[in-house]
Design an enzyme around this catalytic site. Structure first.
Site, short mmCIF file in Angstrom:
data_model
loop_
_atom_site.label_atom_id
_atom_site.label_comp_id
_atom_site.label_asym_id
_atom_site.label_seq_id
_atom_site.Cartn_x
_atom_site.Cartn_y
_atom_site.Cartn_z
N ASP A 183 -35.09 44.64 -130.06
CA ASP A 183 -34.85 43.23 -129.68
C ASP A 183 -33.46 42.79 -130.08
OD1 ASP A 183 -37.62 43.22 -129.32
OD2 ASP A 183 -37.98 42.24 -131.25
N HIS B 192 -38.33 43.47 -133.60
CA HIS B 192 -38.27 44.93 -133.42
C HIS B 192 -36.78 45.31 -133.39
CE1 HIS B 192 -41.80 43.69 -130.95
NE2 HIS B 192 -42.32 44.87 -131.15
#
Ligand SMILES: [Mn+2]
Length: 433
Positions: free
Chosen positions: A102, A99
């Site tokens: 992240d 993502h």
């Protein structure tokens, strides 16, 4: 090289009899299973979020892990990337998934988030070139930041819808730039807590329109990968619009997207929906929307999404049986959406968790392939439905209630129940494990 995984060797296949913890017992990447190498069946991917971004918290306590990259700076993000790619190489996983949140520091604006993401994407591109590791899929985290507390596409505030749409565009751009093979949408907060403050009709329309825009953008920019939705029944929101595969299929039909969007099915989410993993995989196969899997194991007692590494071969065997029956993965793969237990503090825990998970999947795949190649299970299933292959059986579905009634009277039809032979089939399956 960083020193995070110091003294941990690259993991190689040594076979089922080795005593070496740092070896694969079942995952032998080039071994041929049903005509192709195991690595091409399984298409393993490591997940960035659980392994490198999650601090080890639970509802009663915060961070347990201490990682040298836990800081919201670009330097820390690059150190995290260095360590992540070292892990991908130690494990010999061909893919990873991420993502936006992240991999990049959180900025103070959409523009700053985008700039940070683009810098890391360039850094990833270099590392992917050096290592040969590829991107299975990218996605946007539209659930962690407080702005998403009432949803992303389904938010009552149109500004949040706009922020979310713009963020998805940047994440699709990043995925495409890195050659990602899929783009995933998981609507963590696309649901509601209480009807007292919720206009369900509007929220469903907003979610459907966002998905149409994603598909339009895919075609506009020529993204060749698949768009995948990951169903989950509840947690974080109480009532999720993407409850399970069948529910999402109804949603896709409503918005004319059933030929455009496939499923990323997670074991843990299937369990939370009151299904088995293989049920969800079979529903997707029957509806023609099977795409990819998030592989983990959910605790059967806790009632929440525990995202444990898989370690139950009978379960993975039945899952890969359905994957093989669906024709295997095309753009999809086996993504370890799995995290350590919060007491598993050491670098070696991260490696050994993946080694065990990969071995469990490989053993399951081999058992599934043996079951399918042997054909006994399919033969028993076909035999159970053999009446439908006769002319009388086939004609029945093209008949009508009056004609059927006349024939039942004329033939004196009086069906005799037959055993479903479940225990016999369960015994048969256990012979392949
Ligand atoms: Mn997942």
């Amino acid at each position: 090289m960083t020193d995070f995984f110091k003294n941990i060797p690259a993991i190689k296949y040594e076979g089922p009899n080795t005593d070496n913890d740092y070896a694969f017992h079942h995952y032998n990447p080039d071994e041929i299973v049903m005509g192709k190498p195991m690595k091409d069946h399984l298409r393993f991917a490591a997940a960035y979020w659980h392994s490198f971004a999650w601090p080890g918290g639970d509802p009663f306590g915060g961070q347990t892990f201490e990682r040298p990259w836990f800081s919201d700076t670009m330097e820390a993000a690059k150190l995290k990337a260095d360590v992540a790619f070292e892990m991908f190489q130690i494990l010999n996983v061909p893919y990873f998934c991420f993502h936006d949140a992240d991999v990049r520091p959180e900025g103070n604006s959409f523009a700053e988030n985008t700039k940070n993401l683009e810098e890391i994407v360039d850094y990833f591109a270099e590392k992917m070139d050096e290592t040969g590791v590829k991107l299975l899929w990218g996605t946007a985290n539209l659930f962690s930041h407080r702005r998403f507390m009432s949803g992303a596409a389904t938010n009552p505030d149109p500004d949040v819808f706009a922020f979310s749409a713009a963020t998805i565009k940047t994440c699709m751009d990043a995925t495409m730039k890195l050659g990602g093979e899929n783009y995933v949408l998981w609507g963590g907060r696309e649901g509601y807590e209480t009807l007292l403050n919720t206009d369900m009709g509007r929220e469903r329309q907003q979610a459907g329109r966002m998905l149409q825009m994603v598909v339009d953008y895919k075609h506009k920019v020529g993204f060749k990968g698949a768009i995948l939705i990951e169903p989950k029944p509840q947690e974080p929101t109480k009532h999720q619009y993407d409850y399970d595969v069948a529910t999402v299929y109804g949603f896709l039909k409503e918005f004319g997207l059933e030929g455009e969007v496939k499923m990323n099915i997670e074991q843990g989410h299937a369990i939370l929906a009151g299904h088995s993993f293989e049920h969800e995989l079979a529903v997707a196969r029957e509806l023609g929307i099977f795409g990819s899997i998030d592989m983990n194991r959910n605790d059967y007692q806790s009632g929440w999404d525990t995202d444990q590494f898989p370690n139950n071969v009978p379960e993975t065997a039945l899952a890969y049986y359905e994957v093989l029956r669906a024709g295997g993965f095309t753009t999809g793969g086996t993504n370890f959406d799995s995290k350590l237990r919060r007491q598993s503090l050491d670098a070696e825990d991260l490696i050994l968790a993946h080694v065990g998970g990969m071995d469990t999947c490989a053993a399951g795949l081999k058992a599934a392939a043996a079951m399918l190649e042997d054909g006994k299970l399919e033969a028993a299933r076909n035999e159970r439905y053999a009446g439908w292959d006769t002319d009388a059986g086939k004609g029945l579905l093209n008949s009508d209630l009056d004609s059927i009634t006349a024939k039942v009277l004329a033939d004196k039809t009086n069906p005799e129940p037959r055993s479903g032979r479940q225990e016999r089939l369960e015994n048969l399956v256990n012979r392949y494990l």
